[in-house]
Design an enzyme around this catalytic site. Structure first.
Site, PDB file in Angstrom:
ATOM      1  CG  LEU A   1      -1.657  -1.160   1.151  1.00 43.78           C
ATOM      2  CD1 LEU A   1      -2.884  -1.194   2.624  1.00 43.78           C
ATOM      3  CD2 LEU A   1      -2.902  -1.210   0.091  1.00 43.78           C
ATOM      4  CB  ALA A   2       4.188   2.268  -1.679  1.00 42.48           C
TER       5      ALA A   2
ATOM      6  CE  LYS B   1       4.232   1.062 -17.377  1.00 41.07           C
ATOM      7  NZ  LYS B   1       4.920   0.988 -15.786  1.00 41.07           N
TER       8      LYS B   1
ATOM      9  CB  SER C   1       1.210   3.119 -17.877  1.00 41.67           C
ATOM     10  OG  SER C   1       1.883   4.303 -18.031  1.00 41.67           O
TER      11      SER C   1
ATOM     12  NE  ARG D   1       8.031  -4.724   4.617  1.00 38.25           N
ATOM     13  CZ  ARG D   1       9.117  -5.005   3.941  1.00 38.25           C
ATOM     14  NH1 ARG D   1       9.887  -5.876   3.495  1.00 38.25           N
ATOM     15  NH2 ARG D   1       9.354  -3.491   3.505  1.00 38.25           N
ATOM     16  CB  SER D   2       4.910  -1.584   7.942  1.00 36.29           C
ATOM     17  OG  SER D   2       5.850  -1.397   6.576  1.00 36.29           O
TER      18      SER D   2
ATOM     19  CB  ALA E   1       9.712  -4.390  -9.366  1.00 29.50           C
TER      20      ALA E   1
ATOM     21  CG  ASN F   1       7.754   2.092 -18.595  1.00 31.07           C
ATOM     22  OD1 ASN F   1       6.566   2.207 -18.756  1.00 31.07           O
ATOM     23  ND2 ASN F   1       8.350   2.066 -17.335  1.00 31.07           N
TER      24      ASN F   1
HETATM   25  P1  NDP Z   1       7.483   0.921  -3.977  1.00 31.09           P
HETATM   26  O1  NDP Z   1       8.005   0.541  -5.172  1.00 31.09           O
HETATM   27  O2  NDP Z   1       8.291   1.978  -3.158  1.00 31.09           O
HETATM   28  O3  NDP Z   1       7.301  -0.249  -3.101  1.00 31.09           O
HETATM   29  C1  NDP Z   1       6.877  -0.188  -1.677  1.00 31.09           C
HETATM   30  C2  NDP Z   1       5.825  -1.206  -1.287  1.00 31.09           C
HETATM   31  O4  NDP Z   1       6.545  -2.413  -1.266  1.00 31.09           O
HETATM   32  C3  NDP Z   1       5.709  -0.908   0.345  1.00 31.09           C
HETATM   33  O5  NDP Z   1       4.208  -1.463   0.209  1.00 31.09           O
HETATM   34  C4  NDP Z   1       6.419  -1.913   0.961  1.00 31.09           C
HETATM   35  O6  NDP Z   1       6.064  -2.411   2.166  1.00 31.09           O
HETATM   36  C5  NDP Z   1       6.460  -3.053   0.088  1.00 31.09           C
HETATM   37  N1  NDP Z   1       7.652  -3.934   0.044  1.00 31.09           N
HETATM   38  C6  NDP Z   1       8.966  -3.845  -0.093  1.00 31.09           C
HETATM   39  N2  NDP Z   1       9.633  -5.078   0.095  1.00 31.09           N
HETATM   40  C7  NDP Z   1       8.909  -5.870   0.584  1.00 31.09           C
HETATM   41  C8  NDP Z   1       8.860  -7.143   1.036  1.00 31.09           C
HETATM   42  N3  NDP Z   1       9.911  -7.644   1.213  1.00 31.09           N
HETATM   43  N4  NDP Z   1       7.805  -7.857   1.512  1.00 31.09           N
HETATM   44  C9  NDP Z   1       6.588  -7.255   1.391  1.00 31.09           C
HETATM   45  N5  NDP Z   1       6.205  -5.850   0.959  1.00 31.09           N
HETATM   46  C10 NDP Z   1       7.409  -5.241   0.958  1.00 31.09           C
HETATM   47  O7  NDP Z   1       5.960   1.195  -4.230  1.00 31.09           O
HETATM   48  P2  NDP Z   1       5.199   2.043  -5.484  1.00 31.09           P
HETATM   49  O8  NDP Z   1       3.971   2.178  -4.900  1.00 31.09           O
HETATM   50  O9  NDP Z   1       6.116   3.171  -5.787  1.00 31.09           O
HETATM   51  O10 NDP Z   1       5.361   0.960  -6.744  1.00 31.09           O
HETATM   52  C11 NDP Z   1       4.556  -0.367  -6.199  1.00 31.09           C
HETATM   53  C12 NDP Z   1       5.005  -1.059  -7.791  1.00 31.09           C
HETATM   54  O11 NDP Z   1       4.460  -0.407  -8.739  1.00 31.09           O
HETATM   55  C13 NDP Z   1       6.387  -1.002  -8.043  1.00 31.09           C
HETATM   56  O12 NDP Z   1       6.799  -2.469  -8.700  1.00 31.09           O
HETATM   57  C14 NDP Z   1       6.739  -0.221  -9.115  1.00 31.09           C
HETATM   58  O13 NDP Z   1       7.753  -0.355 -10.058  1.00 31.09           O
HETATM   59  C15 NDP Z   1       5.146  -0.292  -9.766  1.00 31.09           C
HETATM   60  N6  NDP Z   1       4.939   1.179 -10.616  1.00 31.09           N
HETATM   61  C16 NDP Z   1       5.153   2.214 -10.021  1.00 31.09           C
HETATM   62  C17 NDP Z   1       4.898   3.553 -10.402  1.00 31.09           C
HETATM   63  C18 NDP Z   1       5.058   4.915  -9.943  1.00 31.09           C
HETATM   64  O14 NDP Z   1       4.625   5.762 -10.574  1.00 31.09           O
HETATM   65  N7  NDP Z   1       5.547   4.930  -8.713  1.00 31.09           N
HETATM   66  C19 NDP Z   1       4.082   3.423 -11.721  1.00 31.09           C
HETATM   67  C20 NDP Z   1       3.708   2.119 -12.379  1.00 31.09           C
HETATM   68  C21 NDP Z   1       4.344   0.915 -11.659  1.00 31.09           C
HETATM   69  P3  NDP Z   1       6.419  -1.620   3.418  1.00 31.09           P
HETATM   70  O15 NDP Z   1       5.328  -0.585   3.622  1.00 31.09           O
HETATM   71  O16 NDP Z   1       6.103  -2.576   4.455  1.00 31.09           O
HETATM   72  O17 NDP Z   1       7.695  -1.285   3.455  1.00 31.09           O
END
Ligand code: NDP
Length: 474
Positions: free
Chosen positions: A10-11, A182, A128, A33-34, A76, A186
């Site tokens: 849920l980032a 995708k 995207s 996770r958190s 990812a 990009n």
């Molecule tokens: P991030 O890529 O910053 O990832 C953070 C999230 O991943 C948090 O919820 C974190 O949990 C979780 N996480 C990291 N490591 C683990 C683990 N080992 N086990 C469980 N959970 C884990 O978040 P974004 O929202 O920016 O992106 C999410 C995905 O979407 C990525 O793959 C990204 O490449 C893709 N994406 C992003 C775009 C963008 O504009 N940002 C656009 C399109 C795709 P915790 O809170 O517990 O740390």
């Protein structure tokens, strides 16, 4: 109530997709996770729909109706594997695990094959549109089985962007197809951004225009055939003034372009597939060059042309606009070639016209232009390259003289335009009657006896270069 879909991770992206789903009336189980992120989401946005906050993967899985749909939106790479390993044992045959992160399509193929053995549908799904797109309507590119699309598609289509009432979401093809397209999306985005940056540089240096004036130029261009999200935001960025110094924002930002990897992957895979995506490659390399402070510092004093900017005559701005459009056509044509090559290599049966349709809205490369690509691929006979589709062939013909003038002027002024010039070189190479590749074949035969073919006879030949230089059949 049982939730219709679960979101874990849920980032920004996961939270916004969960909110988008909830706003469309779907009950969404949410997990991170958190747990603090889960709590924050429900506290701040709980009123937007029905969320079921879950503390553990077990709780999330228990909250879902069957077959279960779990959308994974975590970082990812290794984190995605870790999350899959957590969830897969909790799922049953027929359930769906959707990876909406920016995974490499080869990882997606591996994960899909492993989960298929357990009867679980793994859906590698390109998303995207960034943060805002995730909330208000992204472009969604799901791969995986047709069966999983039947169960997931309607929900994804609900939350996707719409253009003329058509959702920017379609089933792309099996296993890694969604993440592959995708990735190329990009890559095309990199090329488009580089070309726009070159256009800006040409006008700024060539005509001596200020960023504020250039913002007006891009805003004007955004009303015509170049109309697109990237041109629109370019005007916004150029108009921005730095609060701290009062200077144009572009002048206070360090000129080192960063990258996360999808552009690089596109080029790496293009090399493997043998598809010339020179526009994307130049864009990736241009970012790389910008980041090499050491090389740039060492070379800064090298001489350049005496002519300085602000001296170009004629309607240079219109020339640049046309050259930008022509170069952009080349970059997109190359990207679509890569998609067709990937589709053939992995037997995905990707429909390029359907892809152009779902890229018209929601995503970063959204543009009026994509409608022209959709039309080109809708023709009874698919063009071998977009460059020869009637609309694009006409546009290139019209841009022709401007394009050459711009590349020549850039060379004279010493303004680097790798995107514009490589696009023109590609265009000229494709249309050439004869290429100097014949000479290269001769060189290869000379030093390595690699043999060559002839224009007038079938077969493979070799010249006895170190002997009497007669020709033998190889
Ligand atoms: P991030 O890529 O910053 O990832 C953070 C999230 O991943 C948090 O919820 C974190 O949990 C979780 N996480 C990291 N490591 C683990 C683990 N080992 N086990 C469980 N959970 C884990 O978040 P974004 O929202 O920016 O992106 C999410 C995905 O979407 C990525 O793959 C990204 O490449 C893709 N994406 C992003 C775009 C963008 O504009 N940002 C656009 C399109 C795709 P915790 O809170 O517990 O740390």
């Amino acid at each position: 109530t049982q939730a219709r879909i679960g979101v874990t991770g849920l980032a920004v992206m996961g939270a916004n997709l969960a909110r988008n789903l909830a706003r469309h009336g779907h009950v969404v189980a949410v997990h991170n996770r958190s747990h603090s992120r889960t709590k924050a989401l429900v506290e701040e946005h709980g009123h937007e729909g029905v969320f079921v906050a879950c503390e553990t993967p077990e709780e999330l899985v228990a909250a879902l109706e069957r077959p279960r749909r779990v959308l994974v939106m975590v970082k990812a790479g290794a984190p995605t594997d870790a999350v899959i390993d957590q969830f897969a044992p909790l799922l049953e045959p027929g359930d769906m695990l959707v990876d909406g992160g920016n995974a490499h399509f080869l990882d997606t193929r591996r994960r899909e094959a492993a989960l298929r053995e357990r009867g679980i549908h793994f859906v590698g799904c390109g998303v995207s549109g960034g943060e805002e797109g995730a909330l208000l309507g992204p472009s969604i590119m799901p791969g995986g089985s047709a069966e999983s699309y039947a169960a997931l598609g309607p929900m994804l289509e609900d939350i996707a962007a719409k253009v003329d009432g058509v959702p920017c979401c379609a089933h792309i093809g099996p296993d890694g197809a969604g993440h592959f397209v995708k990735m190329v999306h990009n890559g095309i985005e990199y090329a488009d951004m580089q070309l726009i940056a070159e256009a800006y540089d040409l006008l700024r240096q060539g005509l001596g225009m200020s960023p504020a004036d250039l913002a007006d130029v891009f805003a004007e261009w955004n009303r015509g055939e170049l109309s697109s999200y990237l041109i629109e935001i370019t005007a916004e960025v150029l108009r921005q003034v730095d609060a701290a110094t009062g200077r144009p924002f572009v002048d206070v930002v360090a000129d080192r372009a960063e990258q996360k990897g999808t552009g690089r992957w596109t080029v790496q895979i293009a090399l493997d597939l043998g598809v010339p995506v020179s526009g994307i490659a130049e864009a990736v390399f241009a970012r790389s060059v910008s980041g090499h402070a050491d090389l740039r510092e060492a070379a800064r004093g090298l001489p350049g042309p005496a002519a300085t900017g602000g001296t170009v005559g004629g309607d240079f701005a219109e020339d640049v606009r046309r050259a930008l459009y022509a170069s952009k056509i080349v970059a997109y044509a190359q990207g679509f070639d890569q998609i067709r090559a990937g589709s053939a290599e992995y037997a995905w049966n990707v429909d390029p016209g359907a892809l152009a349709t779902i890229w018209r809205g929601g995503c970063i490369i959204r543009a009026v232009f994509l409608d022209r690509i959709r039309e080109a691929y809708a023709a009874a006979e698919q063009p071998a390259t977009l460059l020869v589709a009637p609309y694009f062939a006409d546009a290139l013909a019209l841009a022709q003289r401007s394009w050459r003038r711009v590349v020549a002027t850039a060379a004279e002024l010493g303004i680097p335009v790798p995107g514009f010039s490589s696009a023109l070189a590609y265009y000229d190479a494709l249309r050439a009657e004869r290429l100097p590749a014949a000479l290269i074949q001769g060189q290869r035969d000379f030093f390595g006896a690699h043999t060559y073919r002839r224009v007038d006879r079938r077969g493979v030949f070799h010249t006895l270069w170190s002997g009497d230089r007669t020709e033998v059949e190889g």
